[in-house]
Design a protein around this motif. Sequence first.
Motif, PDB file in Angstrom:
ATOM      1  N   VAL A 160       0.837  -1.200   0.000  1.00 48.90           N
ATOM      2  CA  VAL A 160       0.000   0.000   0.000  1.00 48.90           C
ATOM      3  C   VAL A 160       0.873   1.252   0.000  1.00 48.90           C
ATOM      4  CG1 VAL A 160      -1.645   1.344   1.374  1.00 48.90           C
ATOM      5  CG2 VAL A 160      -1.967  -1.124   1.092  1.00 48.90           C
ATOM      6  N   ILE A 161       1.910   1.252   0.838  1.00 49.56           N
ATOM      7  CA  ILE A 161       2.799   2.417   0.929  1.00 49.56           C
ATOM      8  C   ILE A 161       3.538   2.637  -0.389  1.00 49.56           C
ATOM      9  CG2 ILE A 161       4.860   3.331   2.074  1.00 49.56           C
ATOM     10  CD1 ILE A 161       3.864   1.812   4.618  1.00 49.56           C
ATOM     11  N   GLU A 162       4.019   1.555  -0.986  1.00 49.90           N
ATOM     12  CA  GLU A 162       4.740   1.686  -2.254  1.00 49.90           C
ATOM     13  C   GLU A 162       3.818   2.191  -3.360  1.00 49.90           C
ATOM     14  OE1 GLU A 162       8.000   1.461  -2.829  1.00 49.90           O
ATOM     15  OE2 GLU A 162       8.142   1.243  -0.650  1.00 49.90           O
ATOM     16  N   GLN A 163       2.564   1.743  -3.339  1.00 55.98           N
ATOM     17  CA  GLN A 163       1.614   2.217  -4.344  1.00 55.98           C
ATOM     18  C   GLN A 163       1.359   3.712  -4.175  1.00 55.98           C
ATOM     19  OE1 GLN A 163      -2.061   0.054  -4.439  1.00 55.98           O
ATOM     20  NE2 GLN A 163      -2.922   1.254  -6.120  1.00 55.98           N
ATOM     21  N   ALA A 164       1.213   4.148  -2.922  1.00 54.40           N
ATOM     22  CA  ALA A 164       0.989   5.575  -2.664  1.00 54.40           C
ATOM     23  C   ALA A 164       2.201   6.397  -3.087  1.00 54.40           C
ATOM     24  CB  ALA A 164       0.693   5.786  -1.181  1.00 54.40           C
ATOM     25  N   ASP A 203      -6.966   6.097  -2.347  1.00 53.85           N
ATOM     26  CA  ASP A 203      -8.410   6.303  -2.488  1.00 53.85           C
ATOM     27  C   ASP A 203      -8.710   7.609  -3.213  1.00 53.85           C
ATOM     28  OD1 ASP A 203      -8.809   3.938  -1.154  1.00 53.85           O
ATOM     29  OD2 ASP A 203      -9.237   4.873   0.789  1.00 53.85           O
ATOM     30  N   ARG A 204      -7.972   8.661  -2.858  1.00 52.31           N
ATOM     31  CA  ARG A 204      -8.216   9.946  -3.511  1.00 52.31           C
ATOM     32  C   ARG A 204      -7.823   9.881  -4.981  1.00 52.31           C
ATOM     33  NH1 ARG A 204      -7.362  15.861  -0.956  1.00 52.31           N
ATOM     34  NH2 ARG A 204      -8.842  14.841   0.443  1.00 52.31           N
ATOM     35  N   ALA A 205      -6.725   9.205  -5.274  1.00 48.63           N
ATOM     36  CA  ALA A 205      -6.296   9.087  -6.670  1.00 48.63           C
ATOM     37  C   ALA A 205      -7.331   8.326  -7.493  1.00 48.63           C
ATOM     38  CB  ALA A 205      -4.945   8.386  -6.736  1.00 48.63           C
ATOM     39  N   LEU A 206      -7.945   7.311  -6.902  1.00 43.63           N
ATOM     40  CA  LEU A 206      -8.951   6.530  -7.620  1.00 43.63           C
ATOM     41  C   LEU A 206     -10.209   7.345  -7.892  1.00 43.63           C
ATOM     42  CD1 LEU A 206      -8.645   3.087  -5.779  1.00 43.63           C
ATOM     43  CD2 LEU A 206      -7.913   3.633  -8.115  1.00 43.63           C
ATOM     44  N   ARG A 207     -10.496   8.305  -7.016  1.00 46.45           N
ATOM     45  CA  ARG A 207     -11.695   9.129  -7.208  1.00 46.45           C
ATOM     46  C   ARG A 207     -11.504  10.174  -8.302  1.00 46.45           C
ATOM     47  NH1 ARG A 207     -11.961   8.919  -1.453  1.00 46.45           N
ATOM     48  NH2 ARG A 207     -11.046  11.016  -1.302  1.00 46.45           N
ATOM     49  N   LEU A 208     -10.252  10.484  -8.586  1.00 44.88           N
ATOM     50  CA  LEU A 208      -9.970  11.475  -9.621  1.00 44.88           C
ATOM     51  C   LEU A 208     -10.007  10.796 -10.983  1.00 44.88           C
ATOM     52  CD1 LEU A 208      -7.018  13.313  -7.860  1.00 44.88           C
ATOM     53  CD2 LEU A 208      -9.381  14.095  -8.050  1.00 44.88           C
ATOM     54  N   THR A 209     -10.901  11.215 -11.824  1.00 44.16           N
ATOM     55  CA  THR A 209     -11.066  10.577 -13.129  1.00 44.16           C
ATOM     56  C   THR A 209     -10.175  11.238 -14.163  1.00 44.16           C
ATOM     57  OG1 THR A 209     -12.820  12.070 -13.872  1.00 44.16           O
ATOM     58  CG2 THR A 209     -13.478  10.180 -12.520  1.00 44.16           C
ATOM     59  N   ALA A 220      -5.279  18.144  -5.990  1.00 47.43           N
ATOM     60  CA  ALA A 220      -6.166  17.388  -5.106  1.00 47.43           C
ATOM     61  C   ALA A 220      -5.381  16.414  -4.233  1.00 47.43           C
ATOM     62  CB  ALA A 220      -7.204  16.641  -5.931  1.00 47.43           C
ATOM     63  N   LEU A 221      -4.340  15.823  -4.800  1.00 49.09           N
ATOM     64  CA  LEU A 221      -3.508  14.911  -4.017  1.00 49.09           C
ATOM     65  C   LEU A 221      -2.713  15.667  -2.960  1.00 49.09           C
ATOM     66  CD1 LEU A 221      -2.122  12.466  -6.728  1.00 49.09           C
ATOM     67  CD2 LEU A 221      -3.647  11.889  -4.837  1.00 49.09           C
ATOM     68  N   LEU A 222      -2.109  16.780  -3.366  1.00 50.57           N
ATOM     69  CA  LEU A 222      -1.263  17.529  -2.434  1.00 50.57           C
ATOM     70  C   LEU A 222      -2.081  18.210  -1.344  1.00 50.57           C
ATOM     71  CD1 LEU A 222       1.395  19.047  -4.855  1.00 50.57           C
ATOM     72  CD2 LEU A 222       1.584  17.038  -3.370  1.00 50.57           C
ATOM     73  N   ASP A 223      -3.383  18.409  -1.598  1.00 56.91           N
ATOM     74  CA  ASP A 223      -4.243  18.986  -0.562  1.00 56.91           C
ATOM     75  C   ASP A 223      -4.275  18.121   0.689  1.00 56.91           C
ATOM     76  OD1 ASP A 223      -4.877  21.220  -1.963  1.00 56.91           O
ATOM     77  OD2 ASP A 223      -6.844  20.515  -2.662  1.00 56.91           O
ATOM     78  N   LEU A 224      -4.005  16.833   0.506  1.00 55.77           N
ATOM     79  CA  LEU A 224      -3.978  15.927   1.654  1.00 55.77           C
ATOM     80  C   LEU A 224      -2.928  16.351   2.672  1.00 55.77           C
ATOM     81  CD1 LEU A 224      -4.290  12.298   0.224  1.00 55.77           C
ATOM     82  CD2 LEU A 224      -5.777  13.355   1.919  1.00 55.77           C
ATOM     83  N   PHE A 225      -1.874  16.987   2.195  1.00 61.54           N
ATOM     84  CA  PHE A 225      -0.744  17.286   3.064  1.00 61.54           C
ATOM     85  C   PHE A 225      -0.811  18.693   3.654  1.00 61.54           C
ATOM     86  CE2 PHE A 225       0.545  14.201  -0.128  1.00 61.54           C
ATOM     87  CZ  PHE A 225       0.933  13.155   0.687  1.00 61.54           C
TER      88      PHE A 225
END
Length: 228
Positions: A160-164, A203-209, A220-225
Amino acid sequence: MATGLFLLPESSAPILDTTAVQADFESFIDCPTGTVEHYFDSNVFNWSDELYRIHGYARGDVVPTFDLGISHIEPEDRESAAAFWDELSTTGGPLSVYLSLRDAAGRIRKILISGDLIHDAAGMPVGVWALVVDATASIYADTRQIANEAVAASAVSRAVIEQAKGILIGRAGLDATEAFERISQRSQTTNRKVVVIAQEIIDRALRLTRDNEPAERTRALLDLFQTN
């Protein structure tokens, strides 16, 4: 009528009330199990063949005594073993104790002992009787299963970590070190596990089409941080 595990009728051997101890030992049903009887007047100890084997002996190799039994208990458990036997002999049970035993070959065994008084026909205590369960194999099997499950869980977490990290590298232009540092920092600031943060990224990456612009997906990804 006596209420202990055993009643000793006239001209009869002790009789085991198996229902009284079944619940304590049903989880160890496949483990080697021996018995010991000790009679107060004669100070005689009777071991079953299986109990000799648990101690690393065959019948006839040694004469069972309290001192012999206690000498096989690991030093750190001897006080507990002596206290168990003393309480069992004076107040009865049923009582149980978990101990480490070193057999004649030097092998460590994990044993569970449960016992009670032996009574004569008049209801007077004349000795004690105990079951000795060698739970070593069962414990080691459980330990191996737990270890295998831990390894499997660790492998899933790493995946999971490597995928992220891969998502951050591919979509945010970070290198592997920077990607992990972002995930780790987020873990520390939110007091959540690294794998939980990594799963959020996935999960967030999968929601982004594909309809989202690349810059929008990155933002959107960087907003997580961002600090909440």
